[in-house]
Design an enzyme around this catalytic site. Structure first.
Site, PDB file in Angstrom:
ATOM      1  N   VAL A   1       0.771  -1.405   0.025  1.00 23.06           N
ATOM      2  CA  VAL A   1      -0.107   0.062  -0.110  1.00 23.06           C
ATOM      3  C   VAL A   1       0.826   1.276  -0.145  1.00 23.06           C
ATOM      4  CG1 VAL A   1      -2.026  -1.028   1.097  1.00 23.06           C
ATOM      5  CG2 VAL A   1      -0.406  -0.128   2.695  1.00 23.06           C
TER       6      VAL A   1
ATOM      7  N   ASN B   1      -7.289  -1.515   5.647  1.00 27.97           N
ATOM      8  CA  ASN B   1      -7.392  -1.987   6.867  1.00 27.97           C
ATOM      9  C   ASN B   1      -5.830  -1.927   7.197  1.00 27.97           C
ATOM     10  OD1 ASN B   1      -7.827  -3.974   9.263  1.00 27.97           O
ATOM     11  ND2 ASN B   1      -6.537  -5.045   8.103  1.00 27.97           N
TER      12      ASN B   1
ATOM     13  N   TYR C   1       1.527   7.068  15.356  1.00 30.04           N
ATOM     14  CA  TYR C   1       0.389   6.163  14.936  1.00 30.04           C
ATOM     15  C   TYR C   1      -0.715   6.662  15.227  1.00 30.04           C
ATOM     16  CZ  TYR C   1      -2.592   2.214  14.954  1.00 30.04           C
ATOM     17  OH  TYR C   1      -3.690   1.276  14.910  1.00 30.04           O
TER      18      TYR C   1
ATOM     19  N   ALA D   1      -1.352  10.085  15.526  1.00 34.57           N
ATOM     20  CA  ALA D   1      -1.561  11.350  14.525  1.00 34.57           C
ATOM     21  C   ALA D   1      -1.947  10.861  13.151  1.00 34.57           C
ATOM     22  CB  ALA D   1       0.071  11.939  14.315  1.00 34.57           C
TER      23      ALA D   1
ATOM     24  N   LYS E   1      -3.653   7.981  12.262  1.00 34.32           N
ATOM     25  CA  LYS E   1      -4.832   7.630  12.310  1.00 34.32           C
ATOM     26  C   LYS E   1      -5.988   8.698  12.615  1.00 34.32           C
ATOM     27  CE  LYS E   1      -4.488   2.961  11.929  1.00 34.32           C
ATOM     28  NZ  LYS E   1      -4.967   2.153  11.114  1.00 34.32           N
TER      29      LYS E   1
END
Length: 246
Positions: A59, A85, A150, A152, A154
């Protein structure tokens, strides 16, 4: 009859953990699921469970993601559901963190969502509809000690979800975010979840007195992916057993 009969769904990071649980649920509801994961072996294992399609996908690579979207459209003619995901984290206090890890966290958790969504939204616009479900995190809503970058990333996913929900409504594409709380997965174990004291402390803090399972998250994702949620867009739902409430 499943509520996703005939739909073509892509789930990234579906080789294990929450992603695998989501892929299983969407398939059980009648969707043909394209299992996209950097780990080709686990992707094939997941897809083999329900006759899905496995694709090795990075990704963080626009080329890899664009190829995935082209392959799905060439084979199936459409993309009805995208579940972003794929994720990664490395826990440490921010002052002790390595900027190289910041880059990886943001590339996977934020840029990965941007890249995959950019590849799929034009397809959904042309076909006149579709749905995007972004797996964010309660860390992005309320913060999480040891997971500053993490959190930040999300938080960025949540804001991005709301923005594309506004932009894509004219094309009958909806977008929503699902925020798992602490879940009993390999990623959680790698972040210290295999420490019995941490597990016990978290379990005590959760009103339902247990960690989430992939199946808990998958049920909410399946709702958002279905026509039942056709008039729901730009929303953020926590699946946390009551650890966070809004």
């Amino acid at each position: 009859m499943g509520k996703l009969d005939g739909k073509i769904a892509i789930v990234t990071g579906a080789g294990q953990g929450i992603g695998r649980g989501i892929a299983r649920k969407l398939a059980a509801e009648g969707a043909h699921v394209v299992v996209a994961d950097l780990n080709e072996t686990t992707a094939k294992e997941t897809a083999a469970e329900f006759g899905g399609t496995a694709r090795c996908t990075d990704v963080t690579s626009r080329e890899s993601v664009d190829a995935l979207a082209r392959e799905v459209v060439d084979r199936f003619g459409r993309i009805d559901v995208l579940v972003n995901n794929a994720g990664w984290d490395k826990a440490s206090p921010f002052v002790d963190s390595d900027p190289a890890d910041w880059d990886r966290v943001i590339r996977i958790n934020l840029y990965g969502v941007l890249t995959t969504t950019k590849a799929v939204l034009p397809v959904m616009a042309v076909q006149g509809g579709g749905t995007v479900v972004n797996i964010a995190s309660d860390a992005g809503r309320v913060g999480s000690s040891g997971e500053a970058v993490y959190s930040a990333a999300k938080g960025g996913v949540i804001a991005f979800t709301k923005s594309i929900a506004r932009e894509m409504a004219r094309h009958h594409v909806n977008a929503n975010a699902v925020c798992p709380g602490p879940a009993d997965t390999a990623l959680f174990a790698s972040l210290g979840g295999d420490d019995p004291r941490l597990r016990e402390a978290l379990t005590r803090a959760i009103p339902f007195r247990r960690l989430a399972t992939p199946e808990d998250v998958a049920g909410v994702v399946a709702f958002f992916a279905s026509d039942e949620a056709g008039y729901v867009t730009g929303q953020t739902v926590s699946v946390s057993g009551g650890l966070t409430m809004s």
